[in-house]
Every structure is written in structure tokens, then in C-alpha cells.
Scaffold this motif. Structure first.
Motif, PDB file in Angstrom:
ATOM      1  N   PRO A  92       0.772  -5.446 -18.051  1.00 33.20           N
ATOM      2  CA  PRO A  92      -0.266  -4.491 -18.437  1.00 33.20           C
ATOM      3  C   PRO A  92       0.154  -3.035 -18.238  1.00 33.20           C
ATOM      4  N   VAL A  93       0.886  -2.764 -17.173  1.00 37.04           N
ATOM      5  CA  VAL A  93       1.329  -1.398 -16.916  1.00 37.04           C
ATOM      6  C   VAL A  93       2.291  -0.939 -18.005  1.00 37.04           C
ATOM      7  N   MET A  94       3.253  -1.799 -18.379  1.00 32.61           N
ATOM      8  CA  MET A  94       4.185  -1.449 -19.438  1.00 32.61           C
ATOM      9  C   MET A  94       3.461  -1.278 -20.766  1.00 32.61           C
ATOM     10  N   ALA A 261      -5.908   3.619 -18.419  1.00 35.62           N
ATOM     11  CA  ALA A 261      -5.491   2.232 -18.212  1.00 35.62           C
ATOM     12  C   ALA A 261      -4.902   2.020 -16.826  1.00 35.62           C
ATOM     13  N   LEU A 262      -4.047   2.938 -16.380  1.00 39.26           N
ATOM     14  CA  LEU A 262      -3.425   2.788 -15.062  1.00 39.26           C
ATOM     15  C   LEU A 262      -4.474   2.864 -13.952  1.00 39.26           C
ATOM     16  N   GLN A 270      -3.531  -3.985  -9.707  1.00 39.16           N
ATOM     17  CA  GLN A 270      -2.193  -3.962 -10.300  1.00 39.16           C
ATOM     18  C   GLN A 270      -1.657  -2.537 -10.230  1.00 39.16           C
ATOM     19  N   TRP A 271      -0.952  -2.236  -9.149  1.00 42.22           N
ATOM     20  CA  TRP A 271      -0.456  -0.889  -8.938  1.00 42.22           C
ATOM     21  C   TRP A 271       0.883  -0.688  -9.657  1.00 42.22           C
ATOM     22  N   GLN A 276       7.597   3.629 -12.873  1.00 41.21           N
ATOM     23  CA  GLN A 276       6.635   3.527 -13.967  1.00 41.21           C
ATOM     24  C   GLN A 276       5.735   4.754 -14.019  1.00 41.21           C
ATOM     25  N   LEU A 277       5.343   5.258 -12.857  1.00 36.39           N
ATOM     26  CA  LEU A 277       4.527   6.473 -12.829  1.00 36.39           C
ATOM     27  C   LEU A 277       5.304   7.679 -13.354  1.00 36.39           C
ATOM     28  N   ILE A 278       6.570   7.773 -12.959  1.00 36.52           N
ATOM     29  CA  ILE A 278       7.404   8.882 -13.448  1.00 36.52           C
ATOM     30  C   ILE A 278       7.598   8.768 -14.953  1.00 36.52           C
TER      31      ILE A 278
END
Length: 319
Positions: A92-94, A261-262, A270-271, A276-278
């Protein structure tokens, strides 16, 4: 103007919620079936809305049938399975991060299919998006394969391209139509195309043609939210925003999708990782900078006084 901005903010929020919703639904449902179902629910609702709010035939002026099939087939029928299958084969993060590349993809699509030159201000943004997405997939803890592509990320990029093409072509080919009519009519053609894709995928063994019923009210609620809020509401407000503010300004609001979304995913436990944050920050920063610069130049051009004609008369476009 205020309505268009609020509508696009609503679009960004609802589209962000889809990522978390599909993460839950994909545990039990086939992605091709989900891609078809969400539009099958939404199309009748929008057609009813057109019937209640507007007069005249559903298609008010002649439009070549192949254009309606292209708009529905590419913008809805192909876009939806690419997006949902992409969600199924990526985290989900991607999915949130790669969804943020939509403005950069839109610039490339506009150049390739409509001959619109790529604004030089978008080139750094496209590079930032590429670097950001690459960084987001990097997992230094995985020594054998540090770049954790699930395969679905590429499908999300294809989905972004389909949606960008639809957004531009719909406003050009269906000029004069209301946004709710554009959305309703293209959804009908897109739903038919999506059902065809679902059946073909099933015959090829890639989709389940006999899905099980919903297990609980949560799943039914998520289906209703996706169909009514994300599709009926989100697509209609997106088309309206594009019509009033243009694709460039509307794309600014898409930068909010990964942020929403994040936050939602973090609330669900789901952290995202630091990389991924960068990566997300690079994608959003590059696109936001380019778009804000473009808006600034447009504002300067709009405020620039007209050149006087001979004799001191002022040029005017008024008739």
C-alpha cells in the motif's frame, strides 16, 4: 473557483482512501473483479443523476462512437484493472508513492499523444519523480534484492498514463458537455470494456470468474464508499476541476493523494520506512515546485497590461 478547489481536495482525499480500502478487500477478492465491480455500481447512479439534473438525450450532440469507446475503454476499462492489479502486487505504501507520479506522467502523455510540448519546468520534476520512486523501492536490509519491486508499480504507472490520456481527451472531445454527463457516459462504455477484460482474464486463468460473496458489513461498506464517493463523487469533481482550473492546477491536488494515503495507512498500523518517506518527499517536492512555478508565470502573464495600439487605444479581445 472555490467549488472547483474544494472538489479537487475531495477527489484527492477519496482517491487516497482507495489505497487502504483495496488493501483490505484484496485479501478476499479478485483484483479484476474489484476493478469491474466498482464501476458497475457507479455507472447506474451517475446515469440517474444525469437524467434527474439535465434535459435532452444522453448524448446531446454527435460524437463518433469510436471516441466514446476509446474514452471508456482506455480511461475506465483499462485504467481500473491496471490500477487494482497494481495495488495487488505492490505494498500500500508503494502504491501511494507511485500514484503521486501522475502529474509527471500526464506531461509525458500530453506530449506523446496530443503534441503538447513538455514544459522545461517539468523536466526536473520528472527526474525527481524517477529518483523518488527508485529510492522508495530501495530496502538496504535485503542483501539479495535491495530494490523491492513487486511488479505492480509498473502497472500503476500504466494506469496513471491511461487516466491522464482520458482526462485530456474527454475535455477536448466532449467539449460543451457537463462534467456529470462526461463522467456518466464514459463510465457506461468503460464498464462494458472492463467486464470484457475481466472475462478474458478469467478465461486465461488470471481472474476468478466465480467470486465469493462479501464476508461482512465492512466489506459492503468499503464497496459502497469506493463506488459512490471515490468513483461517482471523485471522478465528477476531478473532471469539473480540470474543466475550471485546467490539468496543471488540478494535478497540484494529486500531490495530496500520497500524503493522505500515508497518514491513513499509518493510522491503520502500516508505517512507511525512512527511504519511502524520503522518496515520497522527492516526488511531491519536484512536482509541486514545477507546478507552482508554472502557475506563477501564468499569473504574471494574466496581470501583464495589454499593449496599446496606434493612437493610444488598448487591445481588447472583447466582442
Amino acid at each position: 473557483m472555490i467549488g472547483a478547489n474544494l472538489g479537487l481536495l475531495f477527489t484527492a482525499f477519496t482517491w487516497a482512501t482507495q489505497i487502504a480500502a483495496f488493501d483490505i478487500l484484496l485479501e478476499h477478492w479478485d483484483p479484476y473483479f474489484l476493478a469491474t465491480l466498482r464501476y458497475s455500481w457507479a455507472a447506474p447512479v451517475l446515469l440517474l443523476a444525469v437524467k434527474l439534473t439535465e434535459r435532452g438525450p444522453l448524448i446531446p450532440n454527435f460524437v463518433p462512437p469510436h471516441r466514446l469507446w476509446l474514452l471508456g475503454g482506455v480511461g475506465i476499462g483499462l485504467f481500473s484493472p491496471c490500477l487494482i492489479v497494481g495495488f495487488a502486487y505492490s505494498s500500500p505504501v508503494m502504491a501511494a508513492i507511485f500514484t503521486a507520479t501522475s502529474p509527471a506522467v500526464a506531461a509525458i502523455v500530453a506530449r506523446v499523444f496530443f503534441g503538447t510540448p513538455i514544459d522545461r519546468r517539468m523536466i526536473p520534476a520528472i527526474m525527481f519523480a524517477f529518483v523518488g520512486c527508485s529510492l522508495a523501492t530501495y530496502d538496504p536490509t535485503n542483501e539479495t534484492d535491495p530494490f523491492t519491486f513487486g511488479g505492480g508499480e509498473l502497472l500503476i504507472l500504466v494506469a496513471n498514463a491511461c487516466w491522464s490520456w482520458y482526462s485530456i481527451a474527454a475535455q477536448r472531445w466532449l467539449d460543451g458537455w457537463s462534467q456529470i454527463r462526461i463522467t456518466g457516459v464514459t463510465l457506461v462504455y468503460g464498464t462494458i470494456a472492463g467486464i470484457g477484460i475481466y472475462i478474458v482474464a478469467g478465461l486465461l486463468g488470471q481472474a476468478d470468474l466465480s467470486p465469493e460473496p462479501a464476508r461482512n458489513m465492512t466489506e459492503l461498506g468499503l464497496h459502497a464508499w469506493i463506488a459512490l464517493a471515490c468513483v461517482c463523487g471523485g471522478v465528477a469533481t476531478w473532471n469539473y476541476g480540470v474543466k475550471v482550473l485546467g490539468v496543471t492546477v488540478a494535478s497540484l491536488f494529486l500531490n495530496m493523494v500520497p500524503i493522505f494515503a500515508l497518514v491513513i495507512l499509518a493510522m491503520l498500523g502500516q508505517w512507511p520506512t525512512v527511504t519511502q518517506l524520503i522518496g515520497t518527499a522527492l516526488v511531491v517536492l519536484g512536482l509541486l515546485t514545477a507546478q507552482l512555478r508554472q502557475l506563477g508565470l501564468r499569473r504574471i502573464a494574466a496581470e501583464k497590461p495589454a499593449e496599446p495600439l496606434d493612437g493610444g487605444a488598448i487591445r481588447s479581445s472583447a466582442r
